[in-house]
Design a protein around this motif. Structure first.
Motif, mmCIF file in Angstrom:
data_model
loop_
_atom_site.group_PDB
_atom_site.id
_atom_site.type_symbol
_atom_site.label_atom_id
_atom_site.label_comp_id
_atom_site.label_asym_id
_atom_site.label_seq_id
_atom_site.Cartn_x
_atom_site.Cartn_y
_atom_site.Cartn_z
ATOM 1 N N ILE A 166 38.764 30.062 46.184
ATOM 2 C CA ILE A 166 39.555 30.943 47.047
ATOM 3 C C ILE A 166 38.603 31.762 47.905
ATOM 4 N N LEU A 167 38.755 31.655 49.228
ATOM 5 C CA LEU A 167 37.911 32.422 50.142
ATOM 6 C C LEU A 167 38.490 33.808 50.426
ATOM 7 N N THR A 168 39.807 33.937 50.398
ATOM 8 C CA THR A 168 40.442 35.214 50.693
ATOM 9 C C THR A 168 40.152 36.210 49.571
ATOM 10 N N PRO A 169 39.709 37.430 49.885
ATOM 11 C CA PRO A 169 39.441 38.417 48.822
ATOM 12 C C PRO A 169 40.688 38.690 47.997
ATOM 13 N N SER A 170 40.488 38.976 46.721
ATOM 14 C CA SER A 170 41.622 39.206 45.815
ATOM 15 C C SER A 170 42.460 40.398 46.259
ATOM 16 N N GLU A 171 41.823 41.393 46.911
ATOM 17 C CA GLU A 171 42.575 42.569 47.364
ATOM 18 C C GLU A 171 43.573 42.204 48.456
ATOM 19 N N ALA A 172 43.292 41.125 49.203
ATOM 20 C CA ALA A 172 44.183 40.730 50.296
ATOM 21 C C ALA A 172 45.309 39.807 49.845
ATOM 22 N N LEU A 173 45.307 39.445 48.564
ATOM 23 C CA LEU A 173 46.339 38.520 48.071
ATOM 24 C C LEU A 173 47.618 39.232 47.654
#
Length: 973
Positions: free
Chosen positions: A893-900
């Motif tokens: 996963i490239l998207t940061p966890s905070e943005a999920l």
């Protein structure tokens, strides 16, 4: 499957029949009997390939002895020795075959041949021979070759002596004395090198004594001998640590005196294995840097830089003084070499050397601007900007000068590089508030040269967020006004067009005055009247003047209305913030009026024919919302709660979101550096080992990392984890036939990096002997069978094992299928057993990976194959589906966890990335939501790759995830 290093390694021969042509034994015999030398050469090549595929062809041995061995053709003789290497030399009872006596006589004659190259080739063959009975008769001839006049023969003769002694000590009991005598009398450097290699393996004390005798003139020795001395020193010092300090001094002396690149490299590696002292490592790394600068081969440069990186990883901070020295490698033209050097230098930058590094990189950046015609100059410039940005983010004292430098180049950079510069300016402005005023002034002065709409949007965001004082807001507003140009845009552009037409008419140029006849019907069904908006021809003539226009006006007239929507948000932010910091109502009202004029002008242009594409609905809605907010600002009845909500939306939310993003990236960087330190740190509780009190098998003996790397290269990862659990092995067993079939077959599957090995077990379940039983395999996809197992006879209720190797060339779905064929009883037709299909699991070749957002977007635009899969799942949450997707596809996963978002969120969008063992990139974008009506997870997964196979294979895996997650669970029947 682990490779057994005790097995002999055969020479690979090129397959002359790539189409898979096969010959019978009778055809081979006929070709050997009647063919010319050229025909025999092609026949021997076919025989060698057939034998390497697993068929020993024992019937051909006598024919080859009769018809090939007497030939004097050099090519045929060379192929003959390849044949002697792989032919089975023992019979079924394990005794030497009688025909090999004739072969032994021929080898003996070749060992006494007047041609030195035939002698050398024969001696080289003897180093691969492991049968003591054959070697016994050849020992006198081998010893005679030790005194031959030609060095080519002697260099292989000494290796043959070593090989014979290793096969059986009884054949040459005095081998050590023979080699010592040979080494003392020898003058040729290659022969000396081989002799020292042999004596160091057989007699360590004799080798050490020879080394001591030659220490005085070590500098004057041949580089080949120096290199073998270095190898002996490395191995001996690892086994006997008491001599380590003396050996290190000797290696450093050799490093300072030798000019051979090979010796410098080998000695440097040996020193890094033996010592971790800073001064020693600095000297070694300096030599390696000089070597990387001096050699011309880019592959060698990369290898040397890898070794420097290994030194830095094992000893963090030791090479800090060499940061500028390492950057000397940037004179190479290859982009990979430059990238590797910049990566190493980035890890070595500290506050002490940061300024010097940035100054050097500035010069390199200026050189790329001046030499734009050079290949890869744009990519190299982007790489330099990225490195400078990373250094400036860490050290505030150089951030201001770097910002002014990079903003000065922004007009000459491509879109990606300019966007990198603007994102860097964002971070600096956020992290260092004291630099904001100067940076804003630099930014405003350089934006007039910007050609990238994406970079300009980022700059507008910076102006809207960080213009905090009245003077800064007015400066930003002046730039926006000058960048828009004359307003209203539509009327001013039409006036320019009319003026241009009038000038052309005065010059006597003919104009195309033809107009479409008949009424024009609008989308709502009404008739359109003739207007001064012009037609698309106006756009075509207008397009030529775009380069001379200011940036915002140019972007709007080229239909980039997303930038116009960003401008609308920036105008709202500037107006709201000016109301807070200034009490001057006249200026505030002027800003509102001018903002309304600009936004209405943009809407009018977007709806006209002056642009190539009309304004899209989203951008128009955002601009109209901004107009409504500006109009509502003049309403005296506005409630304070509405005002607070407006301030929260425009002034606080985006800045706080960016602030959290910057702090998150800073935390990730700190965690990565902490991991590097912990990995190489010595634990406090580590036991002290006393060498004098330890046994021979003590773990206190230092490991030779170079030998470990070689062993890993030969044996693969199985060398590291050879003891795998029984349960995991049982999972890899696949039944190929049923229990009721005449032959039961099962396969144990081993996945190596680039091949699949099937260990097949066959069981004869009948009461008859199955004659001429052989297994035939075929493949679908990017798979190729390397060897076909030979036929055999299987006794009643007997077992038979065979191994099949299949080469894998891409991470594509592959299928292996086949059948078992054996002769029927009493002249009946052959019987068949069809095997089950074996599907190659592509997940063994796909690993999660990470990449930067810019690189991801670039690849997403470049890759042409896309597989779009609909998602419809019964899983309880969006995050649960994401976890299943990552587990099933091995993607990162490239998207940061905070943005999920939270666990119970209704919408989820993220990017995923993976890389195959074959260097293939796999990109994925997941967009899913929770359907409120059915409570299902619905949406799409889009996969992109360079080739079709990988995209389809991953799509199949995602479909399988959906099938498994939607299974109905029965609670009772």
């Amino acid at each position: 499957m682990a490779t057994d290093t005790k097995q002999p390694a055969f020479t690979l021969v090129f397959d002359p029949s790539p189409n898979g042509e096969s010959y019978t034994v009778a055809e081979f015999q006929k070709a050997l009997e009647r063919g010319s030398d050229e025909e025999k050469i092609s026949t021997m090549k076919a025989i060698l390939v057939t034998m390497l595929d697993g068929n020993p062809l024992p019937e051909l041995l006598m024919h080859i002895i009769r018809f090939v061995m007497p030939s004097r053709n050099k090519k045929l003789k060379k192929l003959l020795y390849f044949y002697w290497e792989i032919v089975p030399k023992l019979d079924d009872e394990g005794k030497l075959r009688h025909e090999m006596i004739l072969v032994c006589n021929a080898i003996q004659h070749d060992l006494q041949h007047p041609n030195e190259y035939i002698r050398g080739n024969t001696l080289r063959f003897l180093t691969k021979l492991k049968e003591a009975e054959l070697l016994e008769q050849l020992v006198p001839s081998v010893l005679g070759c030790l005194e031959y006049r030609h060095a080519y023969v002697r260099k292989y003769a000494v290796l043959a002596v070593l090989s014979i002694y290793n096969v059986s000590e009884h054949l040459l009991p005095d081998a050590k004395d023979i080699i010592k005598t040979f080494l003392a009398a020898e003058t040729d450097p290659i022969c000396k090198r081989n002799a020292f290699l042999a004596i160091s393996e057989l007699d360590r004390e004799a080798a050490l004594q020879y080394l001591e005798d030659n220490i005085a003139d070590l500098e004057g020795l041949d580089p080949l001998l120096q290199a073998i001395f270095v190898e002996f020193i490395r191995k001996d010092a690892t086994q006997i640590p008491s001599l380590k300090n003396q050996y290190i001094d000797l290696l450093l002396e050799l490093l300072s005196s030798t000019t051979s690149s090979e010796v410098i490299f080998e000695a440097s590696l040996a020193v890094t294995v033996l010592s971790s002292t800073q001064s020693v490592l600095l000297t070694t790394a300096t030599k390696l840097v000089d070597l990387a600068v001096k050699v011309s081969d880019n592959n060698i440069k990369l290898i040397v830089l890898d070794r420097i990186q290994d030194i830095n990883e094992a000893n963090p901070g030791v090479l800090e003084e060499l940061t500028l020295e390492i950057l000397r490698v940037l004179n190479a033209e290859d982009l990979d070499v430059r990238s590797k050097a910049l990566d190493i230098a980035m890890n070595l930058v500290t506050s002490r050397n940061a300024e010097g590094v940035v100054q050097l990189l500035k010069k390199e950046l200026q050189a790329t601007v001046n030499n734009t015609e050079k290949e890869n100059s744009l990519e190299y410039r982007q790489l330099l900007i990225k490195t400078i940005r990373s250094i400036a983010i860490k050290f505030m004292e150089i951030a201001a000068s770097v910002v002014s430098l990079l903003l000065g180049f922004i007009g000459e950079l491509n879109s990606i590089a300019a966007t990198d510069v603007i994102s860097f300016v964002k971070e600096v402005v956020e992290k260092y508030p004291q630099l904001r005023s100067d940076i804003l002034n630099h930014l405003i002065s350089s934006l007039d040269n910007s050609k990238s709409a994406k970079a300009y949007r980022g700059a507008l965001w910076i102006l809207g967020e960080y213009s905090e004082t009245a003077q800064e807001i007015q400066s930003s507003w002046k730039h926006i006004r000058s960048s828009i140009g004359e307003v209203p845009i539509l009327q001013s552009e039409i006036r320019k067009l009319n003026q241009k037409k009038g000038e052309n008419e005065e010059d006597g140029e003919e104009l195309d005055t033809t107009k479409p006849t008949g009424p024009v019907i609008l989308p709502d069904g009404t008739y359109a009247t003739e207007s001064a908006f012009g037609s698309n021809r106006d756009y075509a003539s207008n397009k030529e003047d775009n380069d001379s226009r200011p940036p915002l006006r140019r972007f709007i007239l080229t239909s980039d209305f997303y930038t116009a929507s960003i401008l609308a948000s920036v105008i709202i932010k500037l107006v709201l913030r000016f109301e807070k910091v200034s009490k001057d109502g006249g200026i505030t009202n002027a800003l509102k009026a001018e903002g309304l004029l600009i936004l209405v002008s943009v809407i009018r242009v977007g709806q006209s024919n002056l642009v190539e594409r009309k304004i899209d609905e989203d951008s128009a809605e955002r601009i109209l919302t901004a107009i409504a907010i500006l109009m509502d600002e003049s309403n005296p009845d506005e409630k304070s709660a509405e005002r607070e909500l407006l301030d929260l939306t425009f002034l606080d939310a985006t800045k706080s979101s960016f602030k959290s993003q910057v702090s998150l990236s800073k935390r990730k960087l700190q965690n990565r550096s902490i991991k590097d330190i912990v990995k190489n740190a010595e634990p406090i509780e580590k036991a002290i080992s006393f060498r004098l009190l330890s046994g021979s098998d003590s773990v206190a003996v230092q490991k030779d990392s170079i030998e470990e790397d070689l062993e890993l290269a030969m044996k693969g990862h199985a060398a590291k984890s050879s003891s795998s659990s029984l349960a995991s092995k049982l999972k890899k067993i696949v039944p190929l036939t049923g229990f009721s079939d005449a032959v039961y077959a099962e396969a144990y599957i081993t996945n190596n990096q680039f091949d699949v090995v099937l260990d097949v077990l066959l069981v004869n379940q009948t009461k008859e002997t199955l004659k001429n039983l052989h297994v035939q395999f075929a493949t679908l996809g990017d798979l190729k069978i390397i060897d076909n197992p030979p036929s055999s006879n299987v006794v009643p209720h007997g077992f038979h094992k065979l191994t099949v190797t299949i080469k894998v060339s891409s991470a594509d779905t592959g299928v292996i299928f086949g059948n078992i064929i054996y002769d029927g009883a009493h002249g009946e037709d052959a019987r068949y057993v069809i095997l089950n299909d074996v599907h190659v699991d592509i997940m063994d070749y796909i690993k999660p990976a990470t990449t930067e957002d810019e690189r991801f977007r670039t690849m997403w635009n470049e890759f042409e194959w896309e597989n779009k899969i609909s998602v419809k799942s019964q899983l309880p949450s969006l995050h649960a589906y994401l976890e299943e997707l990552v587990k099933g596809t091995n993607m990162g996963i490239l998207t940061p966890s905070e943005a999920l978002g939270e666990e119970d969120c209704r919408f989820l969008s993220c990017n995923l990335y993976a890389k195959s063992s074959f260097g293939e990139d796999a990109l994925a974008n997941l967009c899913i939501e929770k359907d409120p009506a059915t409570n299902q997870v619905v949406g799409y997964v889009r996969i992109r790759s360079k080739g079709q196979g990988l995209a389809l294979s991953l799509g199949d895996r995602i479909a399988l995830i959906a099938k498994e997650s939607n299974k109905v669970t029965l609670t009772r029947v």
